[in-house]
Scaffold this active site. Structure first.
Site, PDB file in Angstrom:
ATOM      1  CG  ASP A  59      34.441  27.062  39.570  1.00 45.15           C
ATOM      2  OD1 ASP A  59      35.141  27.231  40.822  1.00 45.15           O
ATOM      3  OD2 ASP A  59      33.918  27.969  39.339  1.00 45.15           O
TER       4      ASP A  59
ATOM      5  N   GLY B 145      34.461  31.393  37.768  1.00 39.32           N
ATOM      6  CA  GLY B 145      35.910  30.762  37.699  1.00 39.32           C
ATOM      7  C   GLY B 145      36.047  30.136  38.617  1.00 39.32           C
TER       8      GLY B 145
ATOM      9  CB  SER C 142      34.414  24.933  48.060  1.00 37.29           C
ATOM     10  OG  SER C 142      33.296  24.445  48.017  1.00 37.29           O
ATOM     11  NE  ARG C 143      29.219  29.926  49.694  1.00 34.62           N
ATOM     12  CZ  ARG C 143      28.999  30.891  48.899  1.00 34.62           C
ATOM     13  NH1 ARG C 143      27.540  30.843  48.902  1.00 34.62           N
ATOM     14  NH2 ARG C 143      29.247  31.407  48.426  1.00 34.62           N
TER      15      ARG C 143
ATOM     16  CE  LYS D 178      31.870  26.054  42.161  1.00 32.79           C
ATOM     17  NZ  LYS D 178      32.221  26.810  42.421  1.00 32.79           N
TER      18      LYS D 178
ATOM     19  CG  PHE E 233      30.547  35.561  44.185  1.00 32.60           C
ATOM     20  CD1 PHE E 233      31.934  35.388  44.672  1.00 32.60           C
ATOM     21  CD2 PHE E 233      29.818  35.085  42.647  1.00 32.60           C
ATOM     22  CE1 PHE E 233      32.770  35.096  43.102  1.00 32.60           C
ATOM     23  CE2 PHE E 233      31.128  34.693  41.777  1.00 32.60           C
ATOM     24  CZ  PHE E 233      32.263  35.097  42.213  1.00 32.60           C
TER      25      PHE E 233
ATOM     26  CE  LYS F 237      32.005  30.621  40.175  1.00 29.18           C
ATOM     27  NZ  LYS F 237      32.824  30.362  41.082  1.00 29.18           N
TER      28      LYS F 237
ATOM     29  NE  ARG G  28      14.868  39.158  49.623  1.00 28.58           N
ATOM     30  CZ  ARG G  28      14.619  39.410  47.917  1.00 28.58           C
ATOM     31  NH1 ARG G  28      13.569  39.600  47.610  1.00 28.58           N
ATOM     32  NH2 ARG G  28      14.962  38.241  46.876  1.00 28.58           N
TER      33      ARG G  28
END
Lengths: 340, 528
Positions: free
Chosen positions: A247, A139, A257-258, A194, A17, A111, A37
């Site tokens: 969402d 969202g 979606s994971r 969600k 993301f 999220k 990192r």
């Protein structure tokens, strides 16, 4: 100050993301850097314009620069945007806190909820940094669709107008329509909760159930989300917007979606540990389910879908038992518990 | 206020309020006529008829001119009204009194409190003066307050449950070697001549709460802001009024508190050497509250919510003050004043050297919060949110530095028992009727007190609250008897009375009042 204006925004986090948001902003001609990192990852982004670990199928914008020196990067920007998994959020926030100052804006797009404390990400930012001008973005934003340049919308919520205005300005002209709002609690609870419903929708899809079931889960899931949110001080109307139903629709409907993917694999009988070990991406729904389960017991809230997902993930329940439990619950008036 | 500052403040306050209300002709016209309306209403009930006539003449003149003039004149007339209010607020200061105060206050207070216990004076002679020292326990970050008061301007923000609070705070400031603090006190506090004398000496100025015009409120706020800018330490009660319910204030008034931030930004913009403003919360913890009966009655009445000025409470009756102070000495009832860690105007804790710290104890450059493009600047929406952050930090300090005393614990324990035993009654019916049982067994009380004491000790270890010395002993019998001695004395009706092995609840409203001091602590029993 001139130093602050050396760039427009620093995205902290080179995961899926974070990379998608940074790319979107770079494509929008913003002066954006992304803090990662690992040196190798920074080098790959800077020389090959790729993030092969998280978004292997996409070429990143040429003007997106990755850095590993957080101090220098934070000093040069008025806005820091964090996209870090909830599990490591506090640690990275603490590092950000070493360098950030009170005039800077600190926004996150994570999220999730911290399991041990049930703290929201904005609360963690408050605890780990001196920043006060804090906001949350949430969202229906599936990373791969953002990378593909499809139009999307999200909510930037903050108690500070300046945070809303400045963050909206970053995205103005892009394919992301960023709406403003004041309800930080609702925005964060919506974004986190969600994922639990997405796990359940994935399970339903994995079991071959159809759109009726999906719609049932989404709407009853929305009701649970609103109950939890309002109990924590959110505005119920937030859940009717992008950070709530918006969402939910994207996450529960899309196989991208994971969390949906994890749910679907659970339905096929795979073991949770094996599923998590097989992917380098984070399914926030899994830790969030645990965090929410702990909290709702203490708050004496009745959230049956969240309970069922928890029992499937951690309580040894089978798919059949989950279905049996949910269908066995008594049916009341649809909006009874949402009349506040 | 020093004469050299007085005129400066008058001009500044007038100009600031005028600027706010004269952005356009409609606003200033509306503000002018609204003020005239509010003031005429007030004057209809003014008891001092001579004063009413004088002020009516002033407003008559303003109104007559306003009716026959245009926008420019309206602005000038508005300026006159603002100046009229400002003169009234600022005019109550007298430098001579101000200088005298550090000497007059402590002696006066001792006289006041001891004179109300004449037998004691007679027995022990005047050597007993100074016993207030033993009665008042001042603890917490006292040195921090002394230190930051030298580094910048401080705003002391105490909890508020009695009109005696400001007097005790005044005495505390004297004991800590600090000058009197500027303080806006309600007119009713001046009606008692003796108390009024001390109020003046404590740096108080009169606030006429009957004046409802928004312009008057802005004058008060601006006056506080200007005095902070000039380095006068201020005292605000952020709860706005005495806590009617007995609860430690958690919903704080933002208006006056925002003046600290405004003053800080003004100071930075003016390039002052010592621009800093520090906010210091303070809890005032009584066993018995002088006005408890009136306050809780007011809380329980529906109309209580709108009754802001109480003129007929215990504070207006010298005999009741006498009885109260007499009980303080008889019961050796200590009053704890706890100074919390100072904070900046954004709610960050501040070190003794004036450095702001984040919650990881890292130094914070607080000036950055108000910078826009590198320069200190105002931003009304941002600044309101900063003040909300400050209010949250103050509310947190209030909870943490509340001293729980036996009277609170016993009241809470008995009330919890009553609620558990009468689950079919709501709180208000229970308070009225007392429920099914008129008394509880002492053994049951002891059992519950012991359990609650353990929980409270855990909370004190976790720095969630403070316990008074007797509570720390964990001696259930001692804690109970101390609380019962208080609960059956002073108030017109005892709250609780022990008869043999049973404890009778008599005035349950008082029980609610004293138990509410612990309302925000979860004892895993039902909260009130």
């Amino acid at each position: 100050m001139s130093v602050r204006n050396a760039m427009d925004v620093l995205v902290v986090g080179g995961g899926t993301f974070g990379t998608a948001l940074a790319s979107l902003l770079a494509d929008n001609k913003r002066r954006v850097k992304i803090w990662v990192r690992r040196q190798e990852q920074a080098q790959e982004i800077n020389t090959e314009h790729r993030n092969s670990r998280y978004l292997p199928d996409f070429e990143l914008p040429q003007n997106l620069e990755a850095v590993i020196d957080m101090e220098q990067a934070i000093k040069s920007t008025p806005i820091v945007l964090m996209a870090i998994p909830s599990k490591s959020f506090r640690n990275v926030a603490r590092q950000v806190g070493e360098h950030i100052e009170g005039d800077q804006i600190l926004v996150h797009a994570t999220k999730g909820i911290e399991i041990e404390t049930f703290k929201r990400m904005s609360q963690i930012l408050k605890e780990e940094t001196c920043a006060l001008k804090i906001g949350a973005i949430s969202g229906p934003n599936l990373s791969k669709e953002l990378m593909a340049g499809h139009p999307a919308g999200a909510l930037i919520a903050s108690r500070y107008e300046e945070v809303i205005r400045s963050t909206q300005a970053l995205f103005r002209g892009s394919r992301m329509r960023l709406y403003g709002g004041r309800d930080v609690i609702g925005t964060e609870i919506g974004g986190a909760f969600k994922n639990i419903i997405a796990l359940s929708a994935g399970m339903a899809a994995g079991l071959g159930m159809g759109d009726n079931t999906k719609a049932l889960l989404i709407t009853r899931g929305l009701s649970e989300m609103a109950r939890l949110g309002v109990a924590m001080g959110a505005d119920v109307f937030t859940f009717g917007g992008l950070a709530g139903i918006g969402d939910l629709m994207a996450t529960c409907a899309s196989p991208l979606s994971r969390n949906h993917q994890v749910g679907a694999r659970l339905a096929k009988g795979e073991n949770l540990e094996d599923i998590l070990a097989s992917t380098n991406q984070v399914a926030e729904g899994v830790p969030t389910t645990e965090a929410v389960h702990r909290r709702i017991s203490a708050m004496k809230l009745d959230l049956p879908i969240a309970n069922a997902v928890y029992a499937r993930l951690y309580g040894g329940w089978t798919n059949e038992k989950v279905i049996e439990y949910l269908l066995g619950l008594s049916v009341g008036t649809e909006l009874a518990r949402l009349r506040f | 206020m020093k004469p050299k500052d007085k005129e400066r403040v008058l001009v500044e306050v007038t100009q600031r309020v005028l600027d706010k209300w004269s952005a356009d002709p409609e606003t200033s016209e509306q503000a002018l006529f609204d003020t005239l309306y509010f003031e005429r209403q007030r004057l209809e009930t003014e008891k001092d008829r001579r004063l009413a006539r004088k002020q009516s003449a002033f407003y008559d003149e303003i109104q007559s001119k306003a009716l026959h003039s245009g926008p420019t004149q309206h602005r000038d007339l508005l300026r006159r009204v603002i100046r009229f209010f400002a003169d009234e607020v600022v005019g109550h200061f007298d430098e001579r009194v101000y200088k005298l105060s550090t000497k007059a206050v402590p002696v006066g207070l001792d006289l006041l409190l001891n004179a109300m216990s004449p037998m004691k004076l007679f027995r022990r002679g005047f050597a007993s003066l100074g016993s207030l020292d033993q009665q008042l326990v001042i603890e917490g970050h006292t040195e921090s307050l002394q230190k930051v008061a030298k580094l910048g301007t401080t705003i002391l923000v105490p909890t508020h449950s009695s009109n005696l609070d400001s007097i005790l705070v005044g005495y505390m400031l004297y004991r800590l070697g600090l000058p009197p603090y500027t303080y806006g006190a309600g007119l009713n506090l001046f009606s008692n001549k003796l108390i009024g004398f001390f109020m003046h000496n404590l740096g108080a100025y009169k606030v006429d709460r009957r004046k409802k015009a928004p312009i008057y409120k802005d004058v008060l706020k601006s006056y506080a802001g200007c005095s902070i800018e000039l380095g006068y330490h201020n005292l605000f009660f952020p709860g706005g009024t005495r806590s009617r319910s007995g609860k430690v204030e958690q919903k704080l008034k933002m208006g006056l508190m925002g003046e600290g931030l405004n003053a800080y930004i003004h100071n930075l913009r003016a390039g002052k050497d010592k621009p800093d403003v520090f906010v210091v919360p303070c809890t005032i913890n009584y066993q018995l509250v002088l006005e408890a009966e009136t306050l809780i009655d007011d809380h329980l009445k529906e109309v209580g919510k709108s009754r802001y000025i109480i003129e007929d409470d215990e504070f207006s009756k010298p005999k009741r003050i006498l009885e109260f102070v007499s009980q303080l000495f008889t019961l050796e009832s200590r009053i704890h004043l706890v100074i919390s860690q100072p904070m900046d105007v954004f709610g960050n804790p501040v070190d003794d050297d004036g450095t702001s710290r984040d919650s990881r104890n890292r130094p914070v450059d607080r000036r950055r919060y108000v910078e826009i493009n590198g320069e200190p600047a105002f931003d009304a929406q941002r600044d309101r949110e900063y003040t909300r952050e400050l209010a949250n930090s103050i509310a947190h300090s209030f909870k943490k530095d509340t001293v729980v005393k036996p009277i609170h614990l016993i009241s809470r324990t008995v009330l919890d028992w009553l609620l558990e035993s009468n689950q079919d009654l709501d709180l208000y019916r229970l308070l009225r009727t007392g429920g099914a049982e008129l008394s509880m067994p002492m053994t049951e009380l002891y059992r519950r007190v012991e359990r609650n004491l353990i929980k409270l000790h855990e909370m004190e270890q976790a720095k969630q609250l403070r316990l008074s010395r007797s509570m720390r002993t964990r001696d259930t019998a001692k804690v109970t008897s101390q609380a019962l001695a208080h609960l059956k004395s002073y108030h017109r009706r005892p709250a609780l009375e022990r008869k043999g092995d049973r404890l009778f609840h008599i005035d349950r409203n008082l029980l609610l009042f004293y138990s509410n001091r612990m309302a925000h602590f979860d004892l895993t029993q039902q909260e009130v």
